[in-house]
Design a protein around this motif. Structure first.
Motif, PDB file in Angstrom:
ATOM      1  N   LEU A 237     -29.839 -24.749 -61.863  1.00  0.00           N
ATOM      2  CA  LEU A 237     -31.063 -25.242 -62.484  1.00  0.00           C
ATOM      3  C   LEU A 237     -30.779 -26.333 -63.499  1.00  0.00           C
ATOM      4  O   LEU A 237     -31.600 -27.234 -63.718  1.00  0.00           O
ATOM      5  N   MET A 238     -29.612 -26.280 -64.131  1.00  0.00           N
ATOM      6  CA  MET A 238     -29.251 -27.310 -65.095  1.00  0.00           C
ATOM      7  C   MET A 238     -28.558 -28.490 -64.437  1.00  0.00           C
ATOM      8  O   MET A 238     -28.820 -29.653 -64.748  1.00  0.00           O
ATOM      9  N   ALA A 239     -27.650 -28.200 -63.475  1.00  0.00           N
ATOM     10  CA  ALA A 239     -26.813 -29.253 -62.903  1.00  0.00           C
ATOM     11  C   ALA A 239     -27.583 -30.176 -61.970  1.00  0.00           C
ATOM     12  O   ALA A 239     -27.327 -31.393 -61.947  1.00  0.00           O
ATOM     13  N   ALA A 240     -28.520 -29.657 -61.198  1.00  0.00           N
ATOM     14  CA  ALA A 240     -29.227 -30.488 -60.227  1.00  0.00           C
ATOM     15  C   ALA A 240     -29.999 -31.625 -60.897  1.00  0.00           C
ATOM     16  O   ALA A 240     -29.822 -32.796 -60.539  1.00  0.00           O
ATOM     17  N   PRO A 241     -30.852 -31.348 -61.887  1.00  0.00           N
ATOM     18  CA  PRO A 241     -31.578 -32.468 -62.511  1.00  0.00           C
ATOM     19  C   PRO A 241     -30.693 -33.409 -63.309  1.00  0.00           C
ATOM     20  O   PRO A 241     -30.942 -34.622 -63.336  1.00  0.00           O
ATOM     21  N   VAL A 242     -29.641 -32.899 -63.945  1.00  0.00           N
ATOM     22  CA  VAL A 242     -28.801 -33.802 -64.742  1.00  0.00           C
ATOM     23  C   VAL A 242     -27.979 -34.710 -63.834  1.00  0.00           C
ATOM     24  O   VAL A 242     -27.722 -35.877 -64.174  1.00  0.00           O
ATOM     25  N   ASN A 243     -27.574 -34.227 -62.670  1.00  0.00           N
ATOM     26  CA  ASN A 243     -26.881 -35.094 -61.722  1.00  0.00           C
ATOM     27  C   ASN A 243     -27.825 -36.149 -61.150  1.00  0.00           C
ATOM     28  O   ASN A 243     -27.425 -37.292 -60.928  1.00  0.00           O
ATOM     29  N   PHE A 244     -29.074 -35.752 -60.901  1.00  0.00           N
ATOM     30  CA  PHE A 244     -30.084 -36.729 -60.494  1.00  0.00           C
ATOM     31  C   PHE A 244     -30.228 -37.800 -61.571  1.00  0.00           C
ATOM     32  O   PHE A 244     -30.290 -38.998 -61.274  1.00  0.00           O
ATOM     33  N   ALA A 245     -30.284 -37.374 -62.823  1.00  0.00           N
ATOM     34  CA  ALA A 245     -30.474 -38.319 -63.931  1.00  0.00           C
ATOM     35  C   ALA A 245     -29.293 -39.278 -64.052  1.00  0.00           C
ATOM     36  O   ALA A 245     -29.482 -40.489 -64.232  1.00  0.00           O
ATOM     37  N   LEU A 246     -28.068 -38.758 -63.965  1.00  0.00           N
ATOM     38  CA  LEU A 246     -26.889 -39.616 -64.104  1.00  0.00           C
ATOM     39  C   LEU A 246     -26.819 -40.646 -62.982  1.00  0.00           C
ATOM     40  O   LEU A 246     -26.511 -41.821 -63.223  1.00  0.00           O
ATOM     41  N   SER A 247     -27.098 -40.208 -61.764  1.00  0.00           N
ATOM     42  CA  SER A 247     -27.098 -41.143 -60.646  1.00  0.00           C
ATOM     43  C   SER A 247     -28.260 -42.121 -60.762  1.00  0.00           C
ATOM     44  O   SER A 247     -28.103 -43.333 -60.545  1.00  0.00           O
ATOM     45  N   GLY A 248     -29.425 -41.600 -61.130  1.00  0.00           N
ATOM     46  CA  GLY A 248     -30.616 -42.435 -61.213  1.00  0.00           C
ATOM     47  C   GLY A 248     -30.552 -43.476 -62.303  1.00  0.00           C
ATOM     48  O   GLY A 248     -30.979 -44.619 -62.104  1.00  0.00           O
ATOM     49  N   VAL A 249     -30.002 -43.127 -63.457  1.00  0.00           N
ATOM     50  CA  VAL A 249     -29.968 -44.088 -64.557  1.00  0.00           C
ATOM     51  C   VAL A 249     -28.998 -45.224 -64.266  1.00  0.00           C
ATOM     52  O   VAL A 249     -29.247 -46.384 -64.638  1.00  0.00           O
ATOM     53  N   GLN A 250     -27.900 -44.933 -63.570  1.00  0.00           N
ATOM     54  CA  GLN A 250     -26.976 -45.999 -63.197  1.00  0.00           C
ATOM     55  C   GLN A 250     -27.609 -46.948 -62.182  1.00  0.00           C
ATOM     56  O   GLN A 250     -27.490 -48.174 -62.289  1.00  0.00           O
ATOM     57  N   PHE A 251     -28.309 -46.395 -61.197  1.00  0.00           N
ATOM     58  CA  PHE A 251     -28.972 -47.218 -60.197  1.00  0.00           C
ATOM     59  C   PHE A 251     -30.127 -47.996 -60.824  1.00  0.00           C
ATOM     60  O   PHE A 251     -30.349 -49.174 -60.512  1.00  0.00           O
ATOM     61  N   SER A 252     -30.858 -47.353 -61.730  1.00  0.00           N
ATOM     62  CA  SER A 252     -31.958 -48.025 -62.415  1.00  0.00           C
ATOM     63  C   SER A 252     -31.455 -49.219 -63.211  1.00  0.00           C
ATOM     64  O   SER A 252     -32.090 -50.288 -63.221  1.00  0.00           O
ATOM     65  N   ALA A 388     -37.920 -43.880 -66.998  1.00  0.00           N
ATOM     66  CA  ALA A 388     -38.660 -42.712 -67.487  1.00  0.00           C
ATOM     67  C   ALA A 388     -38.469 -41.511 -66.567  1.00  0.00           C
ATOM     68  O   ALA A 388     -38.445 -40.357 -67.020  1.00  0.00           O
ATOM     69  N   THR A 389     -38.303 -41.783 -65.266  1.00  0.00           N
ATOM     70  CA  THR A 389     -38.041 -40.693 -64.314  1.00  0.00           C
ATOM     71  C   THR A 389     -36.734 -39.994 -64.638  1.00  0.00           C
ATOM     72  O   THR A 389     -36.640 -38.768 -64.573  1.00  0.00           O
ATOM     73  N   THR A 390     -35.720 -40.767 -65.003  1.00  0.00           N
ATOM     74  CA  THR A 390     -34.428 -40.159 -65.353  1.00  0.00           C
ATOM     75  C   THR A 390     -34.515 -39.414 -66.687  1.00  0.00           C
ATOM     76  O   THR A 390     -33.830 -38.410 -66.884  1.00  0.00           O
ATOM     77  N   ILE A 391     -35.357 -39.898 -67.585  1.00  0.00           N
ATOM     78  CA  ILE A 391     -35.566 -39.174 -68.847  1.00  0.00           C
ATOM     79  C   ILE A 391     -36.174 -37.804 -68.565  1.00  0.00           C
ATOM     80  O   ILE A 391     -35.751 -36.788 -69.128  1.00  0.00           O
ATOM     81  N   ALA A 392     -37.160 -37.789 -67.675  1.00  0.00           N
ATOM     82  CA  ALA A 392     -37.822 -36.519 -67.328  1.00  0.00           C
ATOM     83  C   ALA A 392     -36.832 -35.546 -66.697  1.00  0.00           C
ATOM     84  O   ALA A 392     -36.851 -34.340 -66.994  1.00  0.00           O
ATOM     85  N   ALA A 393     -35.961 -36.062 -65.823  1.00  0.00           N
ATOM     86  CA  ALA A 393     -34.967 -35.194 -65.178  1.00  0.00           C
ATOM     87  C   ALA A 393     -33.994 -34.630 -66.207  1.00  0.00           C
ATOM     88  O   ALA A 393     -33.623 -33.451 -66.156  1.00  0.00           O
TER      89      ALA A 393
END
Length: 411
Positions: A237-252, A388-393
Motif C-alpha cells: 500500500l505504501m510502495a505502489a503509489p510512491v514508486n508511481f510518484a518517483l517514476s511519474g515525477v521524473q517523466f513529468s 500534481a498527480t505525482t503529489i497526490a500519489a
C-alpha cells in the motif's frame, strides 16, 4: 518465520560485507552484468532504427520487454523457490550469453532480421526476470540477517551506477560497430556466470516435506502469503503509489522542460542530475538507515519526498526544478533497501522468491503506468497538472505509511 532463513554462519556475523566472499562474488558479477544490460538498453532501439528506420518498431521492442517482465514476475518467484537459486542464475546467464552472442554475430554478418531482434529481446527479458528473482532471494542465504539492509543498499548503488555508466558506454560501443554492444553484453553475462559459479554457500531454499505442487499452486501460495501478512500488505500500500510518484515525477520533469523550450541537451543534463541524486543516495543508504528505526525512516522519507515533489511543481518549467527531484531520489535507495532487507529478514527462505516477486510486481506495475498516465494528464491538463498527480500519489503513500506505522514498527 525468520527462523527458517539460511544465513551466513555465526563466525561471519560481525564481519563486514567486503569480507564475505560469496556476496562479493555475486555483487561484482552483477555490477559487470548490469552495465552490460544498460548498454543493450540503448543499443536495442538504435539497432532497430538503423536496420528498419521505424520509431514505432523501436518503441514496440521496449513495450515487449516491459510486458514480458510483468507477465513473468510471479512465475519467476515460484521457480526461484522450487529450484537451486545458484543453478537458476547459471542457466539464465548461459542463455543470455548465447542469445547476445548470436545476435551480435548476426548483426556483424548483416543477417539480423527484425523478428530475430524481437525474439532475442523477449527471451532475454524472460531470463532477466528469472535471474533477478533468484538473485534477490539468495541474498539472505549469503549474508547475516543483520546485514541485509546494507547488502540491499549496495545492490541499489550497483544499479544506479550501471544506469549512469551504461548509456554513455553503449553509445561509444555502438559507434565502433552495431554488433559491439551486444557482444559486450554477452561478455558481461559470461563474467556473471563465472562469478556465480564460484559461490560456495548452498543456495537451495528450505523446503518442507510435502507432495509436489503445481506452478499455479505455488504462485497462489505466494499471493496468499502476502495478502495474509499485515506487514506485507502495508508495504504494498505504501510502495505502489510512491514508486508511481518517483517514476511519474521524473517523466513529468522531462515533458515540462521540453514544453518550456529547453534544448534536448539541457533536458538530458537535467535527467543526469536526477540520476546522480539516486546514485549518491545509494552510496550512503546504509548510513541513512542507521539514523532512524525502520518505520520512522519510511514515514520520514515519504514525507520529505512529498515536500520535494511539491517544491519541484512550484518551480515547473525552470531547469532547477530537477534539484528537488534529485534530492527526492537521494532518499529512494535507503527506503528500497530497508524495505527489501526487512522483507528478506521476516520471510522464510522457502517462499522468499514468491513474496519478493509479488511485492516487486505491485511496485513495478504501478511505476510502469506512470509515463502513460502522466502523458495523458500533460496532454489534457498541462505540466503542472501532471506534477500534481505525482503529489497526490506521494500523499497517498504517506497516508498509508502513517496508518500502518504500528504494523511496520512491530514487524
Amino acid at each position: 518465520m525468520a527462523a527458517d532463513l539460511v544465513t551466513a554462519p555465526a563466525s561471519e556475523e560481525a564481519a563486514p560485507l567486503r569480507r564475505n566472499r560469496d556476496f562479493t562474488l555475486l555483487w561484482g558479477g552483477q555490477t559487470v552484468s548490469q552495465v552490460g544490460s544498460a548498454v543493450s538498453v540503448l543499443a536495442f532501439p538504435l539497432l532497430v532504427l538503423s536496420l528498419h528506420g521505424s520509431a514505432v518498431q523501436a518503441g514496440a521492442l521496449g513495450t515487449l520487454q516491459a510486458v514480458v517482465r510483468v507477465v513473468c514476475q510471479l512465475p519467476a518467484g515460484a521457480f526461484a523457490d522450487r529450484w537451486n537459486r545458484k543453478r537458476v542464475m547459471q542457466v539464465c546467464d548461459a542463455c543470455r550469453v548465447t542469445l547476445f552472442l548470436a545476435l551480435g554475430t548476426a548483426v556483424l554478418l548483416g543477417r539480423a532480421p527484425l523478428a530475430a531482434v524481437f525474439a532475442v529481446a523477449g527471451a532475454a527479458a524472460v531470463a532477466d526476470v528469472l535471474f533477478t528473482a533468484a538473485e534477490t532471494s539468495i541474498v539472505s542465504q549469503l549474508v547475516h540477517r543483520s546485514q541485509l539492509p546494507e547488502a540491499f543498499a549496495k545492490n541499489e548503488a550497483r544499479s544506479y551506477g550501471a544506469s549512469l555508466a551504461g548509456p554513455p558506454l553503449g553509445g561509444f560501443l555502438y559507434a565502433l560497430g552495431r554488433s559491439v554492444p551486444f557482444l559486450f553484453d554477452a561478455l558481461s553475462y559470461l563474467c556473471s556466470f563465472l562469478a556465480v559459479s564460484f559461490i560456495r554457500r548452498p543456495a537451495d531454499p528450505q523446503q518442507e516435506e510435502s507432495a509436489p505442487t503445481s506452478l499455479r499452486h505455488d504462485m497462489a501460495e505466494g499471493v496468499r502469503h502476502v495478502v495474509g501478512s499485515p506487514f506485507l500488505r502495508a508495504v504494498i500500500l505504501m510502495a505502489a503509489p510512491v514508486n508511481f510518484a518517483l517514476s511519474g515525477v521524473q517523466f513529468s520533469a522531462v515533458l515540462v522542460l521540453t514544453d518550456a523550450g529547453h534544448s534536448p541537451r539541457t533536458v538530458g543534463l537535467a535527467q543526469g542530475c536526477i540520476a546522480v541524486g539516486g546514485l549518491l543516495g545509494a552510496l550512503v543508504a546504509a548510513r541513512v538507515q542507521r539514523l532512524l528505526p525502520f518505520h520512522r525512516l519510511l514515514v520520514a522519507a515519504v514525507a520529505v519526498l512529498l515536500a520535494l515533489v511539491t517544491a519541484s511543481t512550484l518551480l515547473a518549467g525552470r531547469t532547477y526544478m530537477v534539484a528537488p527531484v534529485a534530492l527526492g531520489l537521494f532518499l529512494a535507495p535507503a527506503v528500497n533497501s530497508a524495505l527489501f532487507g526487512k522483507i528478506a529478514s521476516v520471510t522464510a527462505a522457502r517462499i522468499q522468491g514468491r513474496v519478493i516477486s509479488v511485492v516487486a510486481l505491485s511496485a513495478t506495475a504501478a511505476a510502469s503506468t506512470a509515463p502513460v498516465i502522466v502523458g495523458l494528464v500533460v496532454e489534457h491538463g498541462g505540466g503542472r497538472a501532471a506534477m500534481a498527480t505525482t503529489i497526490a500519489a506521494t500523499a497517498l503513500s504517506l497516508l498509508a505509511a502513517v496508518a500502518s506505522r504500528r504494523t511496520l514498527r512491530t514487524a
